[in-house]
Design a protein around this motif. Structure first.
Motif, short mmCIF file in Angstrom:
data_model
loop_
_atom_site.label_atom_id
_atom_site.label_comp_id
_atom_site.label_asym_id
_atom_site.label_seq_id
_atom_site.Cartn_x
_atom_site.Cartn_y
_atom_site.Cartn_z
N SER A 28 0.85 -1.20 0.00
CA SER A 28 0.00 0.00 0.00
C SER A 28 0.88 1.24 0.00
O SER A 28 2.09 1.16 -0.21
CB SER A 28 -0.90 -0.02 1.23
N PHE B 227 6.02 4.57 -5.85
CA PHE B 227 5.26 4.94 -7.05
C PHE B 227 4.93 6.44 -7.00
O PHE B 227 5.08 7.16 -7.99
CB PHE B 227 3.94 4.15 -7.14
N PRO C 166 -2.39 10.59 -6.36
CA PRO C 166 -1.40 9.52 -6.22
C PRO C 166 -1.06 8.95 -7.59
O PRO C 166 -1.93 8.78 -8.43
CB PRO C 166 -2.15 8.48 -5.37
N GLY D 230 -3.52 -0.95 -1.75
CA GLY D 230 -3.74 -0.10 -2.92
C GLY D 230 -2.91 -0.50 -4.14
O GLY D 230 -3.39 -0.46 -5.27
N VAL D 231 -1.65 -0.91 -3.92
CA VAL D 231 -0.77 -1.27 -5.05
C VAL D 231 -1.21 -2.61 -5.68
O VAL D 231 -0.85 -2.91 -6.82
CB VAL D 231 0.71 -1.30 -4.60
N CYS E 264 -9.33 -2.93 -3.44
CA CYS E 264 -7.90 -2.90 -3.09
C CYS E 264 -7.56 -1.60 -2.36
O CYS E 264 -6.80 -1.60 -1.39
CB CYS E 264 -7.03 -2.99 -4.35
O1 KG4 Z 1 -4.06 1.03 0.39
P1 KG4 Z 1 -4.12 2.41 -0.15
O2 KG4 Z 1 -5.40 2.86 -0.84
O3 KG4 Z 1 -3.84 3.45 0.98
C1 KG4 Z 1 -2.92 3.14 2.01
O4 KG4 Z 1 -3.36 2.46 2.98
O5 KG4 Z 1 -1.76 3.52 1.83
O6 KG4 Z 1 -2.88 2.57 -1.15
C2 KG4 Z 1 -2.62 3.76 -1.84
C3 KG4 Z 1 -1.39 3.55 -2.71
C4 KG4 Z 1 -0.87 4.84 -3.34
O7 KG4 Z 1 0.52 4.93 -3.09
C5 KG4 Z 1 -1.17 4.65 -4.82
O8 KG4 Z 1 -0.25 5.33 -5.69
C6 KG4 Z 1 -1.07 3.14 -4.96
O9 KG4 Z 1 -1.69 2.64 -3.79
N1 KG4 Z 1 -1.77 2.64 -6.16
C7 KG4 Z 1 -1.15 2.00 -7.17
C8 KG4 Z 1 -2.15 1.72 -8.14
N2 KG4 Z 1 -3.35 2.18 -7.67
C9 KG4 Z 1 -3.09 2.75 -6.45
N3 KG4 Z 1 0.14 1.66 -7.33
C10 KG4 Z 1 0.46 1.03 -8.48
N4 KG4 Z 1 -0.43 0.74 -9.46
C11 KG4 Z 1 -1.74 1.06 -9.33
N5 KG4 Z 1 -2.61 0.76 -10.32
#
Ligand code: KG4
Ligand code: ZN
Length: 347
Positions: free
Chosen positions: A141, A171, A183, A274-275, A306
């Motif tokens: 994430s 990222f 993001p 998220g990733v 996700c």
């Molecule tokens: O889990 P999350 O929604 O929030 C946290 O708990 O951190 O994760 C957000 C992260 C951000 O850094 C965003 O750039 C990344 O997930 N993210 C991605 C993608 N979609 C969101 N990273 C790579 N590829 C993606 N398609």
């Protein structure tokens, strides 16, 4: 004969920049999952400003809760419990969800279930199919990059962790260098489809005899490459830069994940966080499993589950409630909550 009433959990999530409230039935069925994102407001700052996040949560949380109840077609009297993310995350942001959940629990005399945000990400997979233990989760994430071993329901052991930046953070930082709005993960994912892995960035710790990760060296290599080219007046291909960066992250994640699954002899792998929305990571992991360990059952939630959402908190709350987790009305937010939490909240 009276029919058994479904277990209905009203779940609050406000750890970062999404305000989300969901109603989850029996830990597996999403009755509603309302998400108010602050991305449009936060992207002008190039990241999440904690004070701005808290203000948005205050404005949104009641509206989201009312909408979640309406969409689910339930009344407060139908609810079994109220669940809330109490960490890890931004303290001011967490406190809004915690306060709202406490208010509902107090007003309607409902049990309050404290949920770890990272456990929520893993349990998003339970909204897809049953989890089979022991399992391994790759949790990637904006704030975490972890390999988590689960011997049983609600039991978490961190086997590998990042030594510096989280994958999502890398990222987002690299995205800034490419002038992509925060993001940047999804934008790098899309841009990579137009490019090739031509720069051969380092694969840090890939051969090390542990399951840890490090992404700050990759970030520095990326920044140096771009700055050196700028000084020479050269223009590098953005799609190739994005594809090369992403390939390095994915290579390391997959190599270590496949190795840890073998070493721990798990039958199921969950991709979470998220990733986990990254299209190349999802497909590369699917191929690696097909080739190296075809009996490993791969569970990856749909993309909308996700990133941060209330339904994943409701799914995790179902498990934690069954294990006896309860909080009193003095529950506080814990911004650096670790997985060890489970023991503290179990009565
Ligand atoms: O889990 P999350 O929604 O929030 C946290 O708990 O951190 O994760 C957000 C992260 C951000 O850094 C965003 O750039 C990344 O997930 N993210 C991605 C993608 N979609 C969101 N990273 C790579 N590829 C993606 N398609
Ligand atoms: Zn998250």
């Amino acid at each position: 004969m009276t029919e058994k009433k479904p277990e209905l959990i009203l779940a609050f999530e406000s750890s970062c920049d999404e305000t989300s409230v969901a109603v989850v039935e029996d830990g597996v069925k999403i009755r509603s999952n309302v998400i108010a994102s602050q991305i449009n407001s936060q992207k002008r700052f190039g990241g999440v400003v904690p004070e701005v996040a808290s203000r948005h949560h205050v404005e949104q949380v009641t509206l989201c809760a009312e909408e979640a109840m309406t969409q689910a077609g339930v009344t407060y009297g139908d609810l079994t419990a109220v669940a809330v993310t109490y960490g890890p995350g931004l303290v001011g942001a967490l406190l809004i969800g915690v306060s709202a959940a406490k208010a509902v629990a107090f007003a309607h005399q409902l049990p309050l279930i404290p949920v770890n945000h990272m456990a929520g990400h893993i349990y998003a997979a339970r909204l897809v199919k049953p989890l089979v233990y022991p399992l391994m989760a790759l949790l990637v994430s904006g704030g975490h990059t972890e390999l988590v071993y689960m011997r049983g329901a609600g039991e978490f052991e961190i086997i590998g962790d990042t030594r510096d930046d989280a994958a999502g953070e890398a990222f987002d930082k690299v995205g800034r260098v490419l002038n992509l709005a925060y993001p940047a993960g999804k934008k790098i994912d899309d841009l990579s489809k137009l490019g090739q892995d031509t720069f051969n960035f380092p694969r840090a710790m890939i051969k090390d005899a542990n399951y840890d990760f490090s992404f700050s060296g990759l970030k520095s290599a990326f920044i140096n490459k771009v700055h050196n080219a700028e000084q020479r007046g050269e223009k590098l291909s953005k799609p190739d830069l994005a594809a090369s960066f992403q390939a390095s992250v994915i290579d390391v994640l997959i190599t270590k994940t496949m190795r840890v699954c073998q070493a721990y002899g798990v039958g199921q792998l969950v991709l979470a966080g998220g990733v986990a929305a990254n299209s190349a990571l999802r497909s590369a992991l699917t191929s690696a499993i097909d080739q190296e360990d075809p009996n490993l059952d791969f569970v990856v939630p749909p993309i909308r589950l996700c990133s941060d959402n209330g339904a994943m908190i409701g799914a995790a709350a179902h498990v934690m409630m069954a294990r006896g987790a309860r909080a009193d009305l003095d529950l506080n937010a814990d911004p650096s909550l670790s997985f060890a939490y489970a023991e503290e909240v179990l009565n």
